[in-house]
Scaffold this active site. Structure first.
Site: not given
Ligand code: EPZ
Length: 417
Positions: A396, A121, A304, A22-23, A116
């Site tokens: 999902r 997020r 995850d 998915k990701n 969420c």
């Molecule tokens: C991706 O989310 C995945 N989703 C998530 O999987 C996964 O948990 C996550 O990466 C971490 O591996 C998809 O790929 C669609 P991040 P993403 O940006 O990109 C902070 C699932 O269950 N952050 O790597 O949203 C954030 O709050 C989902 O399949 C900022 O501060 O995660 C977090 O603490 C859930 N500012 C950290 O960075 C930003 O602009 C990592 O988040 C973006 C993120």
């Protein structure tokens, strides 16, 4: 709303084929906007998040078709540039259209994704990247308004590793003029898969699987036909299904090195793993040993799989401590697992899991994608009947998980709501 009814305590047996990731697919779907024409993707599972992304692309004018795990995206007439609140609020990954729309149309209007169950997020890192590449960003009425005649290459260092912001940055930079250097990027396999697709489309990207990417902008990209990589989180979820039910099962069509961090922890719990080229067999011990977990970006233990591993630890021989440094509030499953007679307490953001001899079935509620997977795993091990409501969360990210589990001998049925 559908629910699952599980009669736990059954041993599993057999092999389960892992579906496409998915990701990996979600950013690749928006990357199709970087070319004009029809791209075709194989090994695409039937997931609600993918259906939702297809809907976003149709709103932008693309023609999207899906049949027999093949997804086609024709962007010839994709001339619209707004991703509306109704869609973005349902799926955070819609933010992945930001980079491609700026690269394709020179403008984008994307609703702010909501929070969420696992945290606020934010998308600040995404916006900083676009500004660094020359875009003007204005926020009004809950929308991100981004404009930029021509994106220009830049040197960008991420203050925090972010999968999404890395993906958006790469998709904006491949058509920017000049060279972009990205530092402290995410190294998740899904990013590598996106890079492979973009290179196939004609992009110039060096440094895949490292923390530094060097991207040389090109004039245009071509549509492609390719196969999606297997889902490492689904693979890990099924391995834990074997461990928590004390069953010898195997997973096939997976990439074992993508779940190395989980495999290492499962071995620490006393499981034996037979690891092949695209297959892993798990042989659990009679009693699971406790193992502490702290989640970090790839290649360390993934957030995850945190909830699923916690479910396993509820039945361990001792105490384990689990902390999620990526999403510290990703603990909604704790209360639900405790309803199944687990013994988990919270010390600030650390879950302290005291292993119990057995779980007992109860009515529980899914709250987010991976928490619901954890509840399914716990239900498979619990004595008696477990009912899980709101399983749209699980649909999902897992393609008919109950069918795959039934084939392994689990007593799980979906009750149509
Ligand atoms: C991706 O989310 C995945 N989703 C998530 O999987 C996964 O948990 C996550 O990466 C971490 O591996 C998809 O790929 C669609 P991040 P993403 O940006 O990109 C902070 C699932 O269950 N952050 O790597 O949203 C954030 O709050 C989902 O399949 C900022 O501060 O995660 C977090 O603490 C859930 N500012 C950290 O960075 C930003 O602009 C990592 O988040 C973006 C993120």
């Amino acid at each position: 709303m559908d629910k699952f009814v599980i009669n736990g305590g059954k041993k599993l047996t057999g092999d389960v084929k892992i579906s496409g990731a998915k990701n990996a697919i979600l950013p690749i779907m928006t990357a199709a906007l970087l070319a004009k024409g029809k791209s075709i993707f194989h090994n695409v599972p039937h997931l609600n998040d993918i259906k939702m992304m297809a809907h976003v692309l149709r709103v932008l004018g693309a023609r999207v078709e899906y049949e027999n795990e093949t997804l086609s995206i024709d962007t010839t007439y994709a001339d619209y540039y707004e991703a509306p609140y109704e869609l973005v609020s349902k799926m955070r990954a819609s933010i992945y259209v930001l980079g491609p729309l700026l690269a394709r149309c020179g403008k984008a209007r994307v609703s702010f994704p909501g929070g969420c169950a696992i945290g606020t997020r934010p998308v600040d890192l995404h916006l900083k990247v676009m500004e660094a590449l020359g875009a003007k960003i204005e926020i009004e009425h809950g929308y991100i308004n981004a404009t930029c005649e021509n994106l220009k290459g830049a040197k960008i260092r991420f203050e925090k590793v972010s999968v999404g912001a890395t993906a958006n940055a790469i998709m904006a930079a491949v058509l920017a003029s000049g060279i972009t250097n990205l530092y402290n990027v995410a190294k998740e396999p899904e990013i590598g898969s996106l890079i492979d697709c973009l290179i196939l489309m004609g992009a110039k990207i060096k440094g895949k699987d490292t923390s530094h990417l060097k991207i040389t902008g090109v004039k245009e990209l071509q549509p492609i036909e390719t196969e999606m990589m297997p889902d490492r989180i689904e693979a890990g979820t099924f391995l834990i299904a074997g461990a928590i039910t004390g069953s010898r099962i195997s997973i096939s069509n997976c990439v074992p090195e993508h779940i190395q961090s989980l495999s290492d922890r499962l071995i620490q719990t006393g499981c034996k793993l037979n690891i092949g080229k695209r297959k892993v067999e798990i042989i659990p011990p009679s009693k699971i040993l406790p193992v502490n977990i702290v989640t970090y970006p790839y290649p360390d233990f993934p957030t995850d799989l945190q909830a699923q591993f916690m479910a396993l630890m509820t039945l361990s021989e001792g105490e384990s401590r689990i902390e999620d440094t990526i999403f510290p509030d990703r603990l909604m499953h704790v209360a639900e697992l405790n309803r199944l007679d687990a013994d988990i307490s919270l010390e600030k953001h650390v879950a302290v899991v005291s292993g119990v001899n057995s779980l007992s079935g109860a009515m529980v509620m899914a709250t987010d994608l991976r928490a619901s997977a954890a509840l399914v795993l716990a239900g498979l091990a619990a004595e008696g009947e477990t009912t899980i409501s709101r399983i749209y969360h699980i649909d999902r990210g897992y393609d008919k998980i109950e069918v795959k589990l039934q084939k392994l001998g689990a007593d799980i049925v979906r009750i149509k709501g």
